[in-house]
Design a protein around this motif. Structure first.
Motif, PDB file in Angstrom:
ATOM      1  N   TRP A   1       0.719  -1.189  -0.020  1.00  0.00           N
ATOM      2  CA  TRP A   1      -0.037  -0.105   0.229  1.00  0.00           C
ATOM      3  C   TRP A   1       0.892   1.398   0.000  1.00  0.00           C
ATOM      4  N   LYS A   2       1.819   1.208   0.818  1.00  0.00           N
ATOM      5  CA  LYS A   2       2.758   2.572   0.974  1.00  0.00           C
ATOM      6  C   LYS A   2       3.445   2.668  -0.635  1.00  0.00           C
TER       7      LYS A   2
ATOM      8  N   VAL B   1      -9.367  -2.412  -3.772  1.00  0.00           N
ATOM      9  CA  VAL B   1      -9.573  -1.477  -2.557  1.00  0.00           C
ATOM     10  C   VAL B   1      -9.016  -0.172  -2.539  1.00  0.00           C
ATOM     11  N   ALA B   2      -7.537  -0.171  -2.617  1.00  0.00           N
ATOM     12  CA  ALA B   2      -6.745   1.103  -2.552  1.00  0.00           C
ATOM     13  C   ALA B   2      -7.017   1.972  -3.712  1.00  0.00           C
ATOM     14  N   SER B   3      -7.407   1.536  -4.882  1.00  0.00           N
ATOM     15  CA  SER B   3      -7.837   2.240  -5.812  1.00  0.00           C
ATOM     16  C   SER B   3      -9.042   3.194  -5.596  1.00  0.00           C
ATOM     17  N   TYR B   4      -9.920   2.421  -4.958  1.00  0.00           N
ATOM     18  CA  TYR B   4     -11.197   2.984  -4.598  1.00  0.00           C
ATOM     19  C   TYR B   4     -11.241   4.002  -3.838  1.00  0.00           C
ATOM     20  N   ILE B   5     -10.325   3.643  -2.578  1.00  0.00           N
ATOM     21  CA  ILE B   5      -9.917   4.827  -1.606  1.00  0.00           C
ATOM     22  C   ILE B   5      -9.195   6.091  -2.261  1.00  0.00           C
ATOM     23  N   HIS B   6      -8.421   5.799  -3.183  1.00  0.00           N
ATOM     24  CA  HIS B   6      -7.720   6.767  -3.904  1.00  0.00           C
ATOM     25  C   HIS B   6      -8.799   7.714  -4.612  1.00  0.00           C
ATOM     26  N   GLU B   7      -9.517   7.237  -5.352  1.00  0.00           N
ATOM     27  CA  GLU B   7     -10.462   7.806  -6.130  1.00  0.00           C
ATOM     28  C   GLU B   7     -11.588   8.600  -5.077  1.00  0.00           C
ATOM     29  N   TRP B   8     -11.798   7.895  -4.147  1.00  0.00           N
ATOM     30  CA  TRP B   8     -12.575   8.542  -3.045  1.00  0.00           C
ATOM     31  C   TRP B   8     -12.011   9.923  -2.448  1.00  0.00           C
ATOM     32  N   LEU B   9     -10.458   9.816  -2.050  1.00  0.00           N
ATOM     33  CA  LEU B   9     -10.058  10.862  -1.622  1.00  0.00           C
ATOM     34  C   LEU B   9      -9.986  12.038  -2.712  1.00  0.00           C
ATOM     35  N   ASN B  10     -10.072  11.560  -3.933  1.00  0.00           N
ATOM     36  CA  ASN B  10      -9.965  12.699  -5.127  1.00  0.00           C
ATOM     37  C   ASN B  10     -11.371  13.445  -5.483  1.00  0.00           C
TER      38      ASN B  10
END
Length: 259
Positions: free
Chosen positions: A25-26, A250-259
Motif C-alpha cells: 500500500w505504501k 480496494v486501494a484504488s477505490y480509496i484513492h478515487e474517494w479521496l480525489n
C-alpha cells in the motif's frame, strides 16, 4: 466531495499483525504522489519472527494499552507539517476513528474497523473471533499470540491452506491483552454527533471478526449531517484485506474517494 488537499498519508496498523502488512500500500500511494508514513506500534518495530520469539511475559508489550497506542500515533501526527490522511485497518480503524474525533486528520479511511464504544457487536462470528484475545480469566501481564487455527477463522477464511500458512508466518505477532480490552473502555468512546473530517468505511462481506453488518452500524452511528461519511463493501473480502489478491482494487477505490 472536495478533493483532500493533504498529500500525506499515515497508515495505522491493527493488533495481532505487523505494520509491514502495509508495504504494498505504501508503494501504491507513493506512486500516486503521496508522502507516506507507516509507524509501528510501540515495542513492535521488528520483523514478526523476532517479535514471536519474545517471552509471553515481555513487560513492555504486555503493559501496552490502547490509550498508549492512540497517544503514540497522535504524537507522531503532530510532528508533521500538515494534517494527514489517516488509513487504519481493524484496531487501527478504531484508533483512526478516535484520532478523527480529536481533529488531527484532514480525512480518514477505516478498513474493517473495530467499533467504538456504544456500537454493539452482537454477531456470533465477531464473538467467536475475539473472546480469546481479551484474555478473560488469564493474566494481563502475558501477551496473547493468535494460534494458526484461530488465524484461519479470523483473518484468512476462504483462502487455501498454503496461502493461510504464508500469511501467518509473514504477519502474526504477539499482542497486549490490554489493547484489546481497551476497545471496551472509555478510551474508545466517540461523540458521534460531533462534526468530523471526511470519513470512509470499507467493509468485507466475508470478514468473520469484523462483519460487514457491524461496519455498517459503525458507519450509521455518525449523526452530523454537515460531515461527510461514506461506506463501501467488497463482498468477497475477508479480514486479510490488506494482503488479498484484490488489495489494489480496494486501494484504488480509496484513492478515487479521496480525489
Amino acid at each position: 466531495m472536495k478533493k483532500a488537499n493533504s498529500k500525506t498519508i499515515v497508515f495505522i496498523t491493527g493488533n495481532f499483525v505487523t505494520h509491514h502488512g502495509w508495504d504494498s500500500w505504501k508503494h501504491y500511494f507513493k506512486e500516486k504522489g503521496f508522502t507516506v508514513y507507516n509507524p509501528s506500534w510501540p515495542h513492535k518495530n521488528a520483523v514478526p519472527a523476532e517479535l514471536r520469539n519474545k517471552r509471553p511475559d515481555d513487560y513492555q508489550l504486555a503493559k501496552l494499552s490502547l490509550k498508549d497506542v492512540v497517544n503514540h500515533y497522535e504524537y507522531f501526527i503532530n510532528q508533521l507539517s500538515e494534517k494527514p490522511i489517516l488509513i487504519g485497518h481493524s484496531m487501527g480503524g478504531l484508533i483512526t476513528q478516535i484520532l478523527v474525533s480529536r481533529g488531527v486528520a484532514e480525512a480518514a479511511v477505516v478498513i474493517h474497523s473495530v467499533p467504538p464504544l456504544g456500537v454493539i457487536p452482537f454477531e456470533f462470528t465477531f464473538l467467536k473471533s475475539t473472546w480469546k484475545s481479551l484474555g478473560l480469566f488469564t493474566s494481563l501481564d502475558k501477551t496473547y499470540m493468535m494460534s494458526f487455527k484461530d488465524w484461519q477463522y479470523t483473518f484468512t477464511n476462504g483462502m487455501s491452506l498454503e496461502e493461510q500458512k504464508k500469511a501467518y508466518e509473514e504477519n502474526t505477532i504477539p499482542e497486549s491483552k490490554r489493547v484489546s480490552r481497551g476497545a471496551l473502555s472509555l478510551v474508545a468512546k466517540i461523540d458521534f454527533k460531533k462534526p468530523h473530517a471526511p470519513l470512509l468505511f470499507i467493509a468485507g462481506g466475508k470478514d468473520n471478526i469484523m462483519p460487514a453488518t457491524l461496519n455498517k452500524r459503525n458507519f450509521q452511528s455518525y449523526k452530523d449531517t454537515g460531515s461527510i461519511t461514506g461506506f463501501k463493501e467488497f463482498e468477497g473480502n475477508n479480514h486479510f484485506v490488506l494482503g488479498l489478491p484484490n488489495w489494489q482494487e480496494v486501494a484504488s477505490y480509496i484513492h478515487e474517494w479521496l480525489n
